[in-house]
Design a protein around this motif. Structure first.
Motif, PDB file in Angstrom:
ATOM      1  N   LEU A 169       0.589   8.818   3.902  1.00 42.47           N
ATOM      2  CA  LEU A 169      -0.735   8.237   3.677  1.00 42.47           C
ATOM      3  C   LEU A 169      -0.612   6.755   3.324  1.00 42.47           C
ATOM      4  N   GLY A 170       0.407   6.425   2.543  1.00 46.48           N
ATOM      5  CA  GLY A 170       0.651   5.025   2.210  1.00 46.48           C
ATOM      6  C   GLY A 170       1.064   4.221   3.422  1.00 46.48           C
ATOM      7  N   LEU A 171       1.844   4.847   4.293  1.00 43.60           N
ATOM      8  CA  LEU A 171       2.257   4.176   5.528  1.00 43.60           C
ATOM      9  C   LEU A 171       1.039   3.877   6.395  1.00 43.60           C
ATOM     10  N   GLY A 191       3.288   5.567  -5.829  1.00 41.17           N
ATOM     11  CA  GLY A 191       3.195   5.364  -7.268  1.00 41.17           C
ATOM     12  C   GLY A 191       2.076   6.175  -7.893  1.00 41.17           C
ATOM     13  N   THR A 192       0.984   6.359  -7.154  1.00 37.61           N
ATOM     14  CA  THR A 192      -0.121   7.175  -7.639  1.00 37.61           C
ATOM     15  C   THR A 192       0.331   8.620  -7.832  1.00 37.61           C
ATOM     16  N   ALA A 193       1.029   9.157  -6.841  1.00 33.71           N
ATOM     17  CA  ALA A 193       1.530  10.529  -6.938  1.00 33.71           C
ATOM     18  C   ALA A 193       2.509  10.675  -8.093  1.00 33.71           C
ATOM     19  N   PRO A 199       0.801  -1.231   0.000  1.00 37.06           N
ATOM     20  CA  PRO A 199       0.000   0.000   0.000  1.00 37.06           C
ATOM     21  C   PRO A 199       0.832   1.278   0.000  1.00 37.06           C
ATOM     22  N   LEU A 200       1.957   1.275   0.714  1.00 34.82           N
ATOM     23  CA  LEU A 200       2.795   2.468   0.748  1.00 34.82           C
ATOM     24  C   LEU A 200       3.323   2.790  -0.647  1.00 34.82           C
ATOM     25  N   ARG A 257      -2.855  -0.257   8.233  1.00 41.63           N
ATOM     26  CA  ARG A 257      -4.241  -0.714   8.303  1.00 41.63           C
ATOM     27  C   ARG A 257      -4.426  -2.068   7.631  1.00 41.63           C
ATOM     28  N   LEU A 258      -3.711  -2.290   6.521  1.00 39.03           N
ATOM     29  CA  LEU A 258      -3.946  -3.489   5.717  1.00 39.03           C
ATOM     30  C   LEU A 258      -2.818  -4.504   5.777  1.00 39.03           C
ATOM     31  N   GLY A 259      -1.609  -4.030   6.065  1.00 41.91           N
ATOM     32  CA  GLY A 259      -0.454  -4.907   6.003  1.00 41.91           C
ATOM     33  C   GLY A 259       0.122  -4.931   4.601  1.00 41.91           C
ATOM     34  N   VAL A 260       1.294  -5.539   4.447  1.00 43.43           N
ATOM     35  CA  VAL A 260       1.895  -5.699   3.126  1.00 43.43           C
ATOM     36  C   VAL A 260       1.285  -6.928   2.493  1.00 43.43           C
ATOM     37  N   LEU A 261       0.599  -6.716   1.387  1.00 45.00           N
ATOM     38  CA  LEU A 261      -0.185  -7.792   0.782  1.00 45.00           C
ATOM     39  C   LEU A 261       0.486  -8.328  -0.470  1.00 45.00           C
TER      40      LEU A 261
END
Length: 487
Positions: free
Chosen positions: A195-197, A100-102, A94-95, A202-206
């Motif tokens: 925000l990614g952190l 990557g989005t930015a 997620p981080l 919240r989700l973990g590294v998936l």
């Protein structure tokens, strides 16, 4: 009175949509109509609306055909290498995905068009956010803020407007601002990191492969369960119920990894087509036409930047050519148009509804009255600091006004006031650019409806999330400009 009613109209609109008491389209139409009556000019509402629609019609046409064009390019696989590159970088972390989005939004923003940026960014990143159950408002907020910083490019619009309004050279305005803008862009990446952190915590590294495999298992079990129920019949209902419980547990496990944003799964079914962006075997791919589509897109963007033809005409021609070459059979063409009709209708509807809002603001004189009140309220002692004042004012004024209204209506007045105290028009022009990160999420910017529409995010949710971060980015740019002696 006009000033009070103008601010009251904008405040009412923002409160209602953020509290989700009205849809954006309804609020954009009904609230200005009501305030037009309050002003005592209800008899002229039709004229204001027609004028507003006429002014925004080219923008609506551009967005309609741009959505069709880029939708087709996504269908045929033009952006698949970008998606694969982002996947390789992000690794379903997620981080990394938010950063990557930015990065993607900033790079694509080099074409100077916000709508194009949002279409490409959302199309590439949406499947990741959806599959991994990440917050979609994080995606829209980061993309809008990054695009707002890049929107200051000379061909992006604001710089050209400032140069035209004050009769200056666009390069003289933009080039000295580059260090401050780079600081603003750096802040966007830092913001994306944190925000990614937060999303990672919240989700973990998936693992995206694991998520897709879990979804495949769930679908296989659902298919198997359906076939079993048909073969065995009602006599095995008890066993079928137990299997169903197992299926629910499996689905929930997959959901925890991010199969969708809604617990009931309805959104996932509605998004099947959108999520095929990860499917290398989708039937709409046209690998043999890849270089044709790439060259067509480059030619289209080049023509847009060089202004060889009006942008709506370019996208109309591009969409027609892309549709004809990639899908020569008429039934296939109808299918592709139908697949993107939802986005087209949503965005174009928003634009025409916004035309009512802007038409009433301009036609009744509310926007001029508001601007005059703000300018007249500047203390005389602030004259030598008019560049700094302009920078601060650019945040609310470009949010509540169109760029045309601010740069051609308010900026010359601010520049004149600054000149009386020895402040250079160049400093005023540069300071006027700092509000653009916030401006890109204004309800008066058509491109933002492309962003939230394609991301399936409520405009009110996007506004509540992004305003504070976009305003902070603008203030960072302003502070950097003052620190570097640019403003």
């Amino acid at each position: 009175m006009l000033t009070i009613l103008g601010f009251a109209m904008i405040a009412t609109f923002l409160v209602l949509i953020m509290m989700k008491k009205m849809s954006p389209i309804a609020a954009l139409v009904l609230i200005p109509a009501l305030f037009c009556v309050f002003v005592g000019k209800g008899a002229h509402l039709g004229d204001y609306v027609i004028e507003g629609v006429g002014n925004l019609a080219p923008t609506a046409a551009m967005l309609m055909f741009a959505i069709v064009y880029f939708g087709l390019m996504i269908d045929v696989g033009l952006f698949d290498p970008i998606v694969r590159g982002i996947l390789k970088f992000c690794k379903a972390d997620p981080l990394r995905i938010v950063v990557g989005t930015a990065l993607l939004a900033a790079i694509v923003s080099l074409d100077g068009d916000g709508s194009t940026t949002f279409m490409i960014t959302v199309s590439a990143m949406y499947p990741l956010y959806k599959r991994l159950k990440m917050s979609l408002v994080v995606m829209t907020g980061v993309a809008a803020t990054a695009n707002g910083v890049m929107n200051t490019l000379p061909w992006g619009g604001p710089t050209a407007r400032a140069a035209t309004a004050l009769k200056l050279d666009a390069a003289d305005i933009f080039v000295p601002m580059i260090p401050a803008l780079l600081v603003g862009l750096l802040f966007v990446f830092i913001l994306a990191y944190f925000l990614g952190l937060r999303e990672r915590r919240r989700l973990g590294v998936l693992s995206l492969d694991e998520v897709l495999e879990q979804e495949k298992i769930v679908k296989d079990e659902e298919t198997s369960g359906s076939e079993e129920s048909v073969l065995v019949g009602a006599g095995t209902s008890a066993a079928g119920s137990g299997s169903g419980d197992d299926k629910v547990r499996t689905a929930k496990t997959s959901g925890g990894a991010g199969s969708g944003t809604d617990a009931d799964g309805d959104d996932d079914e509605a998004d099947d087509v959108r999520l095929q962006g990860l499917d290398p075997n989708r039937p709409t791919l046209r690998p043999k036409l890849y270089w044709f589509n790439a060259l067509l897109t480059v030619a289209l963007l080049t023509a847009m930047i060089m202004e060889w033809l009006p942008i709506p005409v370019l996208f109309l021609l591009g969409a027609a050519l892309a549709l004809t070459v990639n899908f020569p059979h008429v039934p296939d063409q109808k299918d592709r148009l139908a697949a993107h009709a939802d986005n087209v209708l949503n965005v174009s509807g928003m634009v025409f509804a916004a035309a009512v809002f802007t038409g009433v603001l301009q036609g009744t004189g509310m926007v001029d009255s508001m601007a005059k009140w703000i300018v007249d309220g500047i203390p005389g002692g602030m004259g030598p600091h008019m560049a700094l004042v302009t920078g601060f004012l650019s945040l609310p004024l470009t949010y509540f006004m169109s760029n045309d209204g601010f740069y051609f209506g308010v900026l010359p007045v601010l520049a004149e006031a600054g000149a009386a105290h020895g402040v250079s028009p160049l400093e005023i022009a540069r300071a006027s650019l700092v509000g653009q990160p916030l401006h890109m999420s204004s309800p008066l910017v058509p491109a933002v409806y492309v962003l939230v529409g394609m991301a399936k995010v409520e405009f009110g949710d996007h506004t509540k999330f992004v305003v504070k971060w976009a305003a902070a980015t603008s203030l960072i740019i302003l502070g950097a400009g003052v620190l570097f002696g640019i403003i």
